[in-house]
Design a protein around this motif. Structure first.
Motif, PDB file in Angstrom:
ATOM      1  N   HIS A  90      -8.099  10.415   3.845  1.00  0.00           N
ATOM      2  CA  HIS A  90      -7.480  11.173   2.757  1.00  0.00           C
ATOM      3  C   HIS A  90      -7.236  12.595   3.272  1.00  0.00           C
ATOM      4  O   HIS A  90      -8.175  13.378   3.429  1.00  0.00           O
ATOM      5  CB  HIS A  90      -8.410  11.190   1.529  1.00  0.00           C
ATOM      6  CG  HIS A  90      -7.823  11.944   0.367  1.00  0.00           C
ATOM      7  ND1 HIS A  90      -8.585  12.441  -0.667  1.00  0.00           N
ATOM      8  CD2 HIS A  90      -6.544  12.290   0.068  1.00  0.00           C
ATOM      9  CE1 HIS A  90      -7.801  13.046  -1.538  1.00  0.00           C
ATOM     10  NE2 HIS A  90      -6.564  12.969  -1.116  1.00  0.00           N
ATOM     11  N   VAL A 140      -3.883   8.273   2.850  1.00  0.00           N
ATOM     12  CA  VAL A 140      -3.397   8.841   1.591  1.00  0.00           C
ATOM     13  C   VAL A 140      -3.328  10.360   1.758  1.00  0.00           C
ATOM     14  O   VAL A 140      -4.344  11.002   2.073  1.00  0.00           O
ATOM     15  CB  VAL A 140      -4.329   8.501   0.408  1.00  0.00           C
ATOM     16  CG1 VAL A 140      -3.755   9.078  -0.888  1.00  0.00           C
ATOM     17  CG2 VAL A 140      -4.525   6.990   0.284  1.00  0.00           C
ATOM     18  N   THR A 142      -2.526  14.184   0.159  1.00  0.00           N
ATOM     19  CA  THR A 142      -2.433  14.874  -1.130  1.00  0.00           C
ATOM     20  C   THR A 142      -1.181  15.736  -1.125  1.00  0.00           C
ATOM     21  O   THR A 142      -1.115  16.761  -0.448  1.00  0.00           O
ATOM     22  CB  THR A 142      -3.671  15.749  -1.406  1.00  0.00           C
ATOM     23  OG1 THR A 142      -4.834  14.920  -1.433  1.00  0.00           O
ATOM     24  CG2 THR A 142      -3.537  16.437  -2.758  1.00  0.00           C
ATOM     25  N   THR A 168       5.359  11.736   4.368  1.00  0.00           N
ATOM     26  CA  THR A 168       4.658  10.530   3.925  1.00  0.00           C
ATOM     27  C   THR A 168       5.616   9.343   3.890  1.00  0.00           C
ATOM     28  O   THR A 168       5.317   8.262   4.422  1.00  0.00           O
ATOM     29  CB  THR A 168       4.047  10.752   2.524  1.00  0.00           C
ATOM     30  OG1 THR A 168       3.135  11.848   2.589  1.00  0.00           O
ATOM     31  CG2 THR A 168       3.337   9.502   2.020  1.00  0.00           C
ATOM     32  N   ASN A 183       0.584   6.457   1.956  1.00  0.00           N
ATOM     33  CA  ASN A 183       1.056   6.829   0.622  1.00  0.00           C
ATOM     34  C   ASN A 183       0.557   8.237   0.307  1.00  0.00           C
ATOM     35  O   ASN A 183      -0.195   8.822   1.086  1.00  0.00           O
ATOM     36  CB  ASN A 183       0.503   5.842  -0.427  1.00  0.00           C
ATOM     37  CG  ASN A 183       1.089   4.445  -0.284  1.00  0.00           C
ATOM     38  OD1 ASN A 183       2.234   4.205  -0.638  1.00  0.00           O
ATOM     39  ND2 ASN A 183       0.300   3.511   0.262  1.00  0.00           N
ATOM     40  N   ALA A 184       0.954   8.746  -0.840  1.00  0.00           N
ATOM     41  CA  ALA A 184       0.477  10.069  -1.256  1.00  0.00           C
ATOM     42  C   ALA A 184       0.210  10.084  -2.750  1.00  0.00           C
ATOM     43  O   ALA A 184       0.821   9.336  -3.513  1.00  0.00           O
ATOM     44  CB  ALA A 184       1.510  11.148  -0.913  1.00  0.00           C
ATOM     45  N   VAL A 225      -6.545   7.770  -5.397  1.00  0.00           N
ATOM     46  CA  VAL A 225      -6.644   7.784  -3.929  1.00  0.00           C
ATOM     47  C   VAL A 225      -7.340   6.509  -3.450  1.00  0.00           C
ATOM     48  O   VAL A 225      -6.893   5.862  -2.496  1.00  0.00           O
ATOM     49  CB  VAL A 225      -7.420   9.030  -3.450  1.00  0.00           C
ATOM     50  CG1 VAL A 225      -7.684   8.953  -1.941  1.00  0.00           C
ATOM     51  CG2 VAL A 225      -6.652  10.299  -3.804  1.00  0.00           C
ATOM     52  N   LEU A 228      -5.031   3.541  -3.672  1.00  0.00           N
ATOM     53  CA  LEU A 228      -3.999   3.546  -2.617  1.00  0.00           C
ATOM     54  C   LEU A 228      -4.589   3.226  -1.243  1.00  0.00           C
ATOM     55  O   LEU A 228      -3.887   2.709  -0.371  1.00  0.00           O
ATOM     56  CB  LEU A 228      -3.298   4.912  -2.573  1.00  0.00           C
ATOM     57  CG  LEU A 228      -2.312   5.187  -3.709  1.00  0.00           C
ATOM     58  CD1 LEU A 228      -1.820   6.630  -3.655  1.00  0.00           C
ATOM     59  CD2 LEU A 228      -1.123   4.230  -3.647  1.00  0.00           C
ATOM     60  N   ALA A 229      -5.860   3.556  -1.039  1.00  0.00           N
ATOM     61  CA  ALA A 229      -6.496   3.293   0.266  1.00  0.00           C
ATOM     62  C   ALA A 229      -7.093   1.890   0.343  1.00  0.00           C
ATOM     63  O   ALA A 229      -7.522   1.460   1.411  1.00  0.00           O
ATOM     64  CB  ALA A 229      -7.589   4.334   0.528  1.00  0.00           C
TER      65      ALA A 229
END
Ligand code: NAD
Length: 250
Positions: A90, A140, A142, A168, A183-184, A225, A228-229
């Protein structure tokens, strides 16, 4: 059983705020976590580690300045040396300085771009190289609501976060077929030190266009987060997931 049992990763900017919340959440779901932040934030970062280990989780702190390539390369190496692989990352470290576009100091512009943009690129670079070696992983970044729309008094920050959105999406497309999902998240106004310290007028203006009329929490971002991870988002590639109380919904 947690989504991250047997997995390891890193969270940058994890001395507090959103990064601390995601580091704790990854550990709660079984992940081993390297907590990365500036050496000057060692005390707070070690508190994040303590909050994880006292609950039976695995974590260490590695002092890292995300603007320095050597630091970032060493951070990735530390995750692999300590825990055997880099399964999730992250990239969350960031700074905000406010001021009208014509009044921002050049040094502040350069610093915001260095941390908020170059720092994310450097992190992805070394993470991707490691994930290629081991056959996959999930990243991921931010970004921000400020990566999707203009925000008065935050020109360089907005520019950097828009660029994180572009990076991203581009990297996501480049590496998806190598089992590396990128992803973000795009948080809106989240109650963290970054926002708590703003003048009241600026805080009020953040909520004005937002349907829920409240600040979000770091935990609400961490939930996104982790999703997505995790393999639960296995068909999600290059997404910029807004967590902003609807601020960018109209
Ligand atoms: P925060 O200030 O608590 O966290 C940012 C962390 O990044 C700090 O711990 C800081 O020490 C670290 N950091 C700064 N420069 C660094 C560097 N060069 N190397 C390593 N670490 C560095 O604020 P936060 O709200 O938790 O911010 C986390 C991320 O979320 C940032 O990228 C921020 O831009 C983004 N964001 C925050 C909000 C919000 O409303 N709080 C909204 C959208 C996006």
């Amino acid at each position: 059983m947690g989504d991250f049992d047997g997995k390891a990763g890193l969270v940058s900017g994890a001395a507090g705020g959103i990064g601390r919340a995601t580091a704790i959440a990854f550990a709660r779901e079984g992940g081993s976590v390297v907590v990365a932040d500036l050496e000057t934030l060692r005390h707070q970062a070690e508190e994040t580690v303590r909050l994880i280990t006292e609950n039976g989780g695995a974590a260490i702190f590695v002092a890292t300045d995300v603007t320095q390539a050597d630091d970032v390369e060493a951070l990735v190496a530390a995750v692999v040396d300590t825990y055997g692989s880099l399964d999730f990352a992250h990239n969350n470290a960031g700074i905000l300085k406010v001021g009208f576009t014509a009044e921002i100091e050049e040094a502040d512009f350069d610093q915001i771009i260095a941390v908020d943009l170059k720092g994310v690129w450097l992190a992805m670079k070394y993470e991707i190289l490691q994930m290629q070696k081991q056959g996959g992983g999930a990243i991921v970044n931010t970004a921000s609501e400020a990566g999707l729309v203009g925000t008065p008094m935050a020109g360089p920050y907005v520019a950097a976060k828009h660029a994180v959105v572009g990076l991203t999406k581009t990297a996501a497309g480049e590496y998806a077929n190598q089992n590396i999902r990128i992803n973000a998240v795009a948080p809106g106004a989240i109650e963290t030190p970054m926002i708590t310290d703003l003048p009241q007028e600026a805080r009020d203006s953040l909520l004005a266009p937002q349907p829920l009329h409240r600040f979000g929490t770091a935990d609400e971002v961490a939930d996104a987060v982790l999703w997505l991870a995790s393999p639960r988002s296995s068909f999600v590639v290059g997404a910029i997931l807004s967590i902003d109380g609807g601020a960018t919904s109209n």
